[in-house]
Design a protein around this motif. Structure first.
Motif, PDB file in Angstrom:
ATOM      1  N   VAL A  63       0.826  -1.194  -0.129  1.00 53.72           N
ATOM      2  CA  VAL A  63       0.029   0.003  -0.079  1.00 53.72           C
ATOM      3  C   VAL A  63       0.766   1.266   0.082  1.00 53.72           C
ATOM      4  O   VAL A  63       0.524   1.994  -0.790  1.00 53.72           O
ATOM      5  CB  VAL A  63      -1.087   0.109   1.306  1.00 53.72           C
ATOM      6  N   PRO A  64       1.770   1.663   0.843  1.00 52.94           N
ATOM      7  CA  PRO A  64       2.720   2.857   1.024  1.00 52.94           C
ATOM      8  C   PRO A  64       3.586   2.562  -0.323  1.00 52.94           C
ATOM      9  O   PRO A  64       3.771   3.600  -0.896  1.00 52.94           O
ATOM     10  CB  PRO A  64       3.300   2.602   2.084  1.00 52.94           C
ATOM     11  N   TYR A  65       3.936   1.776  -0.879  1.00 52.28           N
ATOM     12  CA  TYR A  65       4.750   1.885  -2.068  1.00 52.28           C
ATOM     13  C   TYR A  65       4.061   2.144  -3.166  1.00 52.28           C
ATOM     14  O   TYR A  65       4.383   2.950  -4.026  1.00 52.28           O
ATOM     15  CB  TYR A  65       5.326   0.115  -2.263  1.00 52.28           C
ATOM     16  N   LEU A  66       2.518   1.646  -3.386  1.00 51.29           N
ATOM     17  CA  LEU A  66       2.052   1.902  -4.504  1.00 51.29           C
ATOM     18  C   LEU A  66       1.653   3.458  -4.420  1.00 51.29           C
ATOM     19  O   LEU A  66       1.315   4.243  -5.439  1.00 51.29           O
ATOM     20  CB  LEU A  66       0.743   0.982  -4.737  1.00 51.29           C
ATOM     21  N   ALA A  67       1.189   3.865  -3.178  1.00 56.13           N
ATOM     22  CA  ALA A  67       0.874   5.315  -3.076  1.00 56.13           C
ATOM     23  C   ALA A  67       1.846   6.055  -3.383  1.00 56.13           C
ATOM     24  O   ALA A  67       1.737   7.418  -3.842  1.00 56.13           O
ATOM     25  CB  ALA A  67       0.475   5.458  -1.454  1.00 56.13           C
ATOM     26  N   GLU A  68       3.181   5.866  -2.947  1.00 57.60           N
ATOM     27  CA  GLU A  68       4.363   6.692  -3.421  1.00 57.60           C
ATOM     28  C   GLU A  68       4.440   6.813  -4.950  1.00 57.60           C
ATOM     29  O   GLU A  68       4.897   7.985  -5.288  1.00 57.60           O
ATOM     30  CB  GLU A  68       5.560   6.329  -2.698  1.00 57.60           C
ATOM     31  N   ILE A  69       4.417   5.856  -5.672  1.00 54.02           N
ATOM     32  CA  ILE A  69       4.653   5.897  -6.852  1.00 54.02           C
ATOM     33  C   ILE A  69       3.258   6.797  -7.504  1.00 54.02           C
ATOM     34  O   ILE A  69       3.652   7.379  -8.506  1.00 54.02           O
ATOM     35  CB  ILE A  69       4.266   4.510  -7.703  1.00 54.02           C
ATOM     36  N   MET A  70       2.095   6.696  -7.180  1.00 57.71           N
ATOM     37  CA  MET A  70       0.968   7.443  -7.697  1.00 57.71           C
ATOM     38  C   MET A  70       1.368   8.802  -7.331  1.00 57.71           C
ATOM     39  O   MET A  70       0.563   9.744  -7.919  1.00 57.71           O
ATOM     40  CB  MET A  70      -0.150   6.786  -6.884  1.00 57.71           C
ATOM     41  N   ARG A  71       2.072   9.025  -6.302  1.00 59.76           N
ATOM     42  CA  ARG A  71       2.150  10.561  -5.948  1.00 59.76           C
ATOM     43  C   ARG A  71       3.234  11.156  -6.886  1.00 59.76           C
ATOM     44  O   ARG A  71       3.584  12.568  -6.830  1.00 59.76           O
ATOM     45  CB  ARG A  71       2.595  10.595  -4.505  1.00 59.76           C
ATOM     46  N   GLY A  72       3.921  10.471  -7.849  1.00 55.64           N
ATOM     47  CA  GLY A  72       4.595  10.656  -8.716  1.00 55.64           C
ATOM     48  C   GLY A  72       6.108  10.724  -8.500  1.00 55.64           C
ATOM     49  O   GLY A  72       7.059  11.166  -9.156  1.00 55.64           O
ATOM     50  N   LYS A  73       6.217   9.917  -7.314  1.00 57.42           N
ATOM     51  CA  LYS A  73       7.791   9.809  -6.939  1.00 57.42           C
ATOM     52  C   LYS A  73       8.514   8.976  -7.828  1.00 57.42           C
ATOM     53  O   LYS A  73       8.024   7.700  -7.734  1.00 57.42           O
ATOM     54  CB  LYS A  73       7.873   9.553  -5.602  1.00 57.42           C
ATOM     55  N   THR A  74       9.551   9.097  -8.296  1.00 54.20           N
ATOM     56  CA  THR A  74       9.983   8.155  -9.097  1.00 54.20           C
ATOM     57  C   THR A  74      11.377   7.507  -8.195  1.00 54.20           C
ATOM     58  O   THR A  74      11.751   7.703  -7.227  1.00 54.20           O
ATOM     59  CB  THR A  74      11.005   8.817 -10.253  1.00 54.20           C
ATOM     60  N   GLY A  75      11.961   6.444  -8.813  1.00 50.19           N
ATOM     61  CA  GLY A  75      12.986   5.467  -8.189  1.00 50.19           C
ATOM     62  C   GLY A  75      12.490   5.061  -6.668  1.00 50.19           C
ATOM     63  O   GLY A  75      13.403   4.694  -5.987  1.00 50.19           O
ATOM     64  N   VAL A  76      11.281   4.705  -6.879  1.00 50.20           N
ATOM     65  CA  VAL A  76      10.701   4.241  -5.694  1.00 50.20           C
ATOM     66  C   VAL A  76      11.009   2.676  -5.538  1.00 50.20           C
ATOM     67  O   VAL A  76      11.003   1.960  -6.483  1.00 50.20           O
ATOM     68  CB  VAL A  76       9.102   4.221  -5.485  1.00 50.20           C
ATOM     69  N   VAL A  77      11.387   1.972  -4.492  1.00 50.61           N
ATOM     70  CA  VAL A  77      11.978   0.724  -4.312  1.00 50.61           C
ATOM     71  C   VAL A  77      11.035  -0.138  -3.262  1.00 50.61           C
ATOM     72  O   VAL A  77      10.769   0.343  -2.551  1.00 50.61           O
ATOM     73  CB  VAL A  77      13.388   0.552  -4.300  1.00 50.61           C
ATOM     74  N   LEU A  78      10.367  -1.460  -4.035  1.00 52.79           N
ATOM     75  CA  LEU A  78       9.633  -2.210  -3.136  1.00 52.79           C
ATOM     76  C   LEU A  78      10.651  -3.062  -2.112  1.00 52.79           C
ATOM     77  O   LEU A  78      11.304  -3.746  -2.705  1.00 52.79           O
ATOM     78  CB  LEU A  78       8.754  -3.010  -3.749  1.00 52.79           C
TER      79      LEU A  78
END
Length: 386
Positions: A331-346
């Protein structure tokens, strides 16, 4: 039949008279239909032949009500039309998983043509500000703070309401999601704490008769899914009833046939397969063509696939997808990506229990330096000055 083009008959005709003229193997179906109920095409043809024998004048009037024009041909499967079909099918599937009426979503079966053809199924919504083709769907009332931004419509999203249930469909940035997960549809079921991933693949041909040939893109997508699965496996085993699933695989393929038809109003016809089963299937002789190449057809799956209705019911009841522990990480991983943050790592953070005994450090063995024996005993070593 054109049921709105009413014509007055010259005289009345009893149904019993038509029944007496019925002949052929489908006569019994036609008699049953004349008493009320559906009628098959073959039985209807037998019924019309009987009407022609019973009263040619009434038959001539009834025959004119039948529209015998051929249906419009299916459009060519361009990338834009396939994208439209994927989005439309994903939204329809999400509505059924959330047990919401499909009538809440009004979208034509085909991509509307024109100078400014829409690229998204939500283009007619004034709140839509961008167009992407990856959907993240989420059901029930959003209570997680990590997803609260969805209700503020910071990203293109549409919410369907039906009583206490809300379904939010977000057209999220596909670059990061597809690069890291390799999927087309992500369904987050907050009610049962499960996440399911679906990747669409098209069977070639009008009815899928030409099959599907895996390519390099499929291998890249599987590699992304495997990487995500390895990370999720670090969450450990969920022994709770809420976290119980039939299997540990939250990734599915949907192989679609008749992707684009002129009158499809529901799901794109297709077959769902878990990723883990797909890996076993491609290693069997059934997945090989005449020349030994990898190709699958409808017959390759046999009965080992999920129909859309079976898949929807399984996901809606939480029998498949990620466990509750894995969902809390996603949930927080997908939320960070949808906020537009790039380079997010699971990633999964593992912590050691306080009561857990630390392993004793290995004993350190001191190593003694033993100089090598001289090659020529008694001879001085040559000194070179730099």
């Amino acid at each position: 039949m054109d049921m709105w083009n009413h014509k007055e008959l010259p005289h009345a005709l009893r149904v019993s008279v038509i029944k007496k003229e019925l002949t052929g193997p489908q006569a019994w179906r036609a008699r049953k239909a004349l008493d009320g109920g559906p009628c098959s095409p073959t039985a209807f043809k037998a019924m019309m032949n009987a009407l022609k024998k019973a009263d040619p004048k009434i038959f001539k009037i009834a025959d004119k009500l039948i529209d015998r024009r051929p249906p419009p041909s299916d459009p060519e499967p361009t990338a834009a039309r396939q994208n439209w079909a994927y989005q439309r099918d994903a939204v329809t599937t999400a509505l059924e998983i959330a047990r919401l009426p499909k009538e809440l979503f009004r979208s034509p079966a085909q991509l509307p043509e024109g100078k400014k053809a829409p690229k998204s199924v939500f283009d007619n919504d004034t709140e839509m500000k961008s167009i992407e083709d990856i959907l993240v769907v989420r059901d029930t009332v959003i209570r997680d703070p990590d997803w609260q931004f969805v209700t503020d419509q910071l990203y293109p999203a549409k919410t369907f309401d039906n009583g206490a249930t809300k379904l939010t469909v977000v057209l999220a940035n596909k670059l990061e999601l597809e690069r890291q997960l390799g999927v087309d549809l992500i369904y987050v079921n907050e009610t049962l704490n499960a996440v399911v991933f679906v990747q669409y693949k098209m069977l070639r041909g009008r009815d899928g008769e030409d099959g599907y040939r895996p390519d390099g893109q499929l291998e890249a997508e599987i590699a992304r899914m495997d990487a995500a699965a390895r990370t999720l496996a670090e969450c450990g085993v969920d022994d709770s009833c809420d976290g119980y699933r039939f299997g540990t695989d939250p990734f599915f393929w949907k192989f679609c046939r008749k992707l684009l038809t002129h009158n499809d109003q529901s799901h794109v016809p297709g077959y769902y397969l878990p990723l883990s089963y797909w890996k076993k299937l491609i290693d069997t002789p059934q997945a090989r063509g005449n020349r030994g190449g990898l190709i699958v057809y409808r017959e390759t799956f046999g009965r080992r696939h999920f129909t859309p209705s079976a898949f929807i019911d399984m996901i809606a009841r939480g029998w498949a997808g990620t466990t509750t522990l894995q969902t809390s990480v996603l949930v927080p991983y997908l939320a960070e990506i949808m906020r537009g943050k790039t380079g997010v790592v699971l990633a999964v953070e593992t912590t050691r229990s306080v009561d857990e005994d630390l392993e004793e450090p290995p004993e350190f063995v001191e190593r003694k330096f033993v100089p090598p024996k001289p090659r020529h005993p008694g001879r001085k070593r040559k000194v070179i000055q730099l």
